[in-house]
Enzyme design. Structure first.
Site: not given
Lengths: 622, 372
Positions: A330-334
């Site tokens: 999810a957004s943790t790799i942004k």
């Protein structure tokens, strides 16, 4: 003929006749004695060496001595895996004439199950007759006393004391340490292939999973042996020669018991995983997967009832969620994608886009939603990360394209095994065009890239992989190899087990690292940052990124309603954080299954873990 | 007493008691050596040594007692003794006690008694009495009579079953016939007959365990932990003794009990292991000395009965020695025959010494008969 009967006896002739026969008899005796002498000569002189060897073979037995298994300590020297003496009831079939009768009599003294008896009889058939075979493990004191008192009634039945593995913390370290169990046929074959079988002559157990398996060779040690003189019943008469076994190496982990206990406590309500590593060198500080189970059950052979319960549990406790739990990041790799965006000059720090709450591809009316329905308005890279704007990343992802994303993320460690020192690890998935062709026999569509840009769809990671793939951001392009073991035999480090960080990224503008780390810091430090609330009042500075992975597809116009869908399809909560933000010494990933939003559910757990880390002084370097 | 060996008071004094000094010395040498081996073979058991010494004392007393009986007296009593023996064998068959799967013992209330032991003496004595009552060499009919006298007790004992003893008893009787001068042609014929009889023996007379012993003898390695175990361990003990042995009390095969029945039937293996080939040669020399001395006594005997009895006893003694050593060293199948005067054992030792008493009687009584 009868008339001649009265003939006068000729004593001289009779005496001569007898003497002839006597001489003949003596010659015969001498001949027969010569046969004996010749035979003795053959046995005692000609074949002497052969019989001498066989005589020694009768008399001398080589008894292998099992080495003591190495102990496992936590970072501050607390024992995590020890060896305790246990007593087991063993029988030597060779010395037992009536096995059925002996078992029946034993059953009157000691309780053992039909299952144990069947397993025992199976071993009796499989093994050599003079091997001792265990009927019942872990006798209690009373049983030992009963058997000792009745020893004389049961030739061939013995109570053996041996050291057995024990994990004092029970389920706390199961997925990290693993456990040992009896060597099975397949493992024995493997040992034979590796030429190690001889070293295991006295060993019964082998590491089955976790560190116990990975460091089997180091922990096992080297077998010793005794040359003993035995009598015809195999009873030891005296020891002729003894070569002591060399104990296995003790190993020390980077894991801290207190931190691990904290992880267990805060995960109690969830299925999920917490992993904390030192981002500088990859040492694992905490490693917990929930639910867990007691590894001591496996040491003496788990009962099938217990095993089935674990195996069939809906919560799947046997899965090591830290390394085998495959979750959409999810957004943790942004932040990771942001670095690529900046490096490839797809964006700059001043790039702004308008977020109406959704994104559409050219020539398409499919709306890719932002998690805020009404949108973020004008968004730059800082806002896009601190507030986790999806639309910004949809747009950037399309501009980057799958090939660049895939290549760059692979370099950072996504879709790759981390190389941690346990073997139960998934590489998860960082997709590419080739992967989709091979896996689904379909071309890669731009529509696949859009959700990929927010760490959804085909992109999965394990919690550990997410942590490790973050280290290039913090180490200026250097990727660490995570390792639980930090030292062997009390500080005598074996370099081969700890790899130095590898330079995986060649960054054109070093400033880009600072930008990305800054965005993560602001996520925590600025009002409105998704992790801000979780870290209010923290005594240390930290940085992080929240993630909320959607598991259920939501129809175009529907609204996500957590209460309305199956608990198992609710969002996964993710949090990736590190501290102190400018000089990180701890990097934490929290992954919670079906827990809801990452900021409100996962980030507070990371906060608790970091609180413990800084207040309890786990990090002795600072 | 016009003794040839005058001048030596001790000799003449022994001769007064009808003791043949060289034979006695030979027997004592054997007993001494035997006790030494037994001490080791029994696992240094004082209890066993005491029992063996008591038994040897009894046996020596029996020998001396038999030596006092004049050969004529023995001759007179030969046939009645034989008849009593046969009657006892029949009694055993009907009311005997069973031990180790064989009916050999007669319970006399105060002791267990094996009538077959009497027959070891009675059969050759009776056959000798029968043959010697006619001129030598014996005629065919007398031979047949002798064979019949052998056959009855032999078959009675064989069905107990005690094949070893029955064969030894038959052999003792046959030795009388051989020494009496039966023609070589006849001997060859009988030998042929016996070979023809062997299949019948195998098929009908031998029990399963006896057949097994023969099969094991032919190939002991076929069953190293079962019935071949005895002979394999025995050969290992003998072979590992080498030329001068492992030393007294230091035989690993025997001291660690790999050798079965080490103090009884397999005591020769203990001797071989601990004293080596040297010890075996000494043992055989003692045996040979005893046998030659007994044959000399036999040939010097005054009458045919004495010659035949003494000669037959001597050769039977040799057969014991040969069969035991042969079986222990793998030349013959395992039959339960002890090593004479060395093995730990009861009745057979007394019988054996009684036979030596008879031989001594034959050797010491003749001159008194010839003199007047």
């Amino acid at each position: 003929m009868f008339k001649k009967r009265v003939a006068i006896q000729d004593f001289a002739a009779e005496s001569r006749l007898f003497n002839q026969r006597a001489v003949f008899a003596i010659l015969f005796v001498v001949l027969m004695f010569s046969v004996i002498v010749f035979n003795q000569y053959q046995l005692q002189i000609v074949s002497y060496q052969d019989y001498q060897t066989r005589s020694e073979g009768n008399r001398i037995k080589v008894v292998p001595l099992a080495p003591n298994r190495g102990l496992i300590y936590d970072r501050s020297g607390i024992l995590l895996a020890e060896n305790r003496p246990v007593f087991s009831l063993e029988l030597i079939p060779e010395q037992i004439n009536d096995m059925a009768g002996t078992l029946a009599e034993l059953a009157t003294l000691i309780e053992f199950t039909a299952e144990q008896q069947d397993a025992f009889l199976k071993q009796v058939r499989a093994q050599r007759r003079f091997n001792s075979i265990t009927l019942k493990e872990q006798l209690d004191d009373q049983e030992v006393a009963i058997l000792a008192a009745n020893q004389h009634r049961f030739p061939g039945v013995t109570v053996e004391a041996r050291l057995s593995r024990h994990y004092p913390f029970g389920d706390l370290f199961t997925h990290a340490l693993g456990y040992i169990g009896k060597i099975n046929t397949r493992e024995l074959q493997q040992l034979e292939l590796d030429g190690e079988a001889a070293n295991y002559a006295a060993s019964r157990d082998i590491g089955k999973i976790g560190l116990e398996r990975f460091y089997q060779r180091e922990l096992h040690g080297t077998m010793g042996y005794q040359e003993v003189e035995v009598n015809n019943r195999g009873r030891l008469i005296r020891v002729l020669r003894s070569v002591p076994a060399v104990s296995g190496q003790n190993i020390q982990l980077g894991i801290d018991v207190g931190l691990q206990l904290t992880a267990q406590q805060i995960l109690k309500q969830h299925r999920g995983a917490i992993v904390a590593i030192d981002p500088r060198d990859g040492a694992v500080l905490a490693f917990y997967s929930n639910p867990s189970y007691d590894p001591n059950l496996f040491v003496h052979g788990i009962s099938s009832a217990n095993y089935n319960e674990l195996l069939n549990s809906r919560d799947r406790p046997l899965i090591n969620r830290v390394t085998q739990g495959v979750y959409p990041p999810a957004s943790t790799i942004k932040p990771h994608l942001a670095l690529l965006g900046l490096e490839s000059r797809t964006i700059t720090t001043s790039t702004k886009i308008w977020d109406p709450g959704y994104y559409t591809l050219p020539n398409s009316d499919h709306r890719f939603r932002d998690h805020i329905r009404w949108g973020h308005g004008w968004v730059d890279i800082y806002t896009a990360i601190t507030k986790s704007c999806d639309t910004f990343f949809y747009d950037m992802g399309i501009k980057l394209g799958i090939d660049r994303i895939s290549e760059y993320m692979h370099k950072m460690g996504f879709g790759e095994k981390t190389g941690i020192d346990i073997l139960e690890e998934s590489s998860a998935n960082m997709p590419s065009r080739g992967w989709k062709r091979a896996r689904h026999n379909q071309p890669w569509y731009p529509g696949d890239t859009v959700p990929l840009s927010i760490g959804q769809s085909y992109w999965t990671t394990t919690p550990l992989q997410l942590a490790v793939a973050t280290t290039p951001l913090l180490n200026r392009g250097k990727l660490v190899t995570p390792h639980m073991v930090t030292a062997f035999n009390n500080g005598e480090i074996t370099a081969a087990n700890i790899l130095p960080p590898r330079q995986v990224l060649e960054v054109e503008n070093e400033q880009n690292y600072a930008v990305v780390m800054d965005t993560m810091h602001q996520t925590v430090s600025t009002l409105g940052g998704t992790a801000h609330r979780a870290f209010i009042g923290a005594q240390y500075s930290s940085a992080g990124k929240t993630g909320t992975a959607q598991l259920a597809a939501i129809a175009q116009d529907a609204k996500y309603n957590a209460d309305a869908i199956d608990e198992r399809l609710r969002d996964n909560a993710m949090y990736l954080g590190y501290a102190p933000y400018d000089k990180p010494t701890i990097l934490v990933v929290v992954a919670l299954e079906n827990a809801g939003g990452g900021g409100s559910n996962a980030a507070p757990l990371a906060r608790q873990l970091m609180d413990y880390y800084f207040t309890a002084g786990v990090n002795r370097d600072e | 007493m016009n003794d040839d060996f005058t001048g030596n008071a001790r000799h003449s004094r022994l001769a007064q008691f009808h003791i043949d000094t060289p034979l006695l010395l030979g027997l004592l040498a054997l007993i001494g050596f035997g006790l030494m081996v037994l001490y080791s073979a029994s696992g240094q058991s004082i209890v066993m040594m005491e029992r063996q010494i008591v038994r040897l004392g009894i046996a020596l007393a029996v020998m001396i007692a038999f030596a006092q009986i004049k050969p004529q007296t023995l001759k007179r009593w030969s046939f009645p003794l034989f008849l009593v023996g046969v009657a006892l064998l029949v009694a055993v068959m009907l009311v005997g006690s069973v031990g180790k799967g064989a009916q050999r013992w007669l319970d006399l209330g105060f002791m267990m008694f094996q009538p077959s032991e009497i027959m070891k003496l009675a059969v050759p004595m009776a056959v000798a009495w029968f043959i010697a009552s006619h001129s030598l060499p014996p005629r065919i009919l007398h031979l047949l009579g002798g064979v019949l006298m052998c056959a009855v007790p032999t078959l009675l004992i064989a069905q107990q079953p005690d094949l070893g003893t029955s064969i030894l008893i038959a052999t003792a009787g046959v030795f009388v016939l051989f020494l009496s001068g039966m023609s070589w042609r006849l001997i060859a014929f009988v030998a042929g007959l016996i070979s023809a009889f062997l299949p019948i023996l195998w098929l009908f007379l031998m029990r399963e365990y006896q057949r097994q012993r023969v099969l094991t003898f032919l190939n002991p390695e076929s069953d190293p932990l079962g019935s071949g175990y005895h002979i394999i361990q025995s050969k290992i003990a003998i072979g590992s003794g080498g030329f001068d042995g492992k030393g007294w009390l230091h035989g690993t095969q025997s001291q660690l009990e790999f050798l079965p029945e080490r103090h009884t039937d397999f005591i020769f293996a203990v001797l071989s292991e601990e004293f080596g080939m040297l010890g075996v040669l000494i043992l055989l020399a003692i045996y040979l000395f005893i046998i030659v001395r007994c044959m000399i006594i036999s040939s010097r005997a005054q009458d045919n009965y004495s010659k035949l009895v003494a000669g037959s006893f001597t050769l039977t003694f040799f057969v014991y020695v040969f069969v035991n050593i042969g079986m222990v060293s793998g030349l013959l199948p395992v039959v339960g025959v002890p090593l004479p005067l060395v093995s730990f054992g009861g009745t057979s030792m007394v019988t054996l010494m009684a036979a030596f008493g008879v031989i001594m009687s034959v050797g010491t009584h003749k001159r008194m008969l010839a003199a007047p």
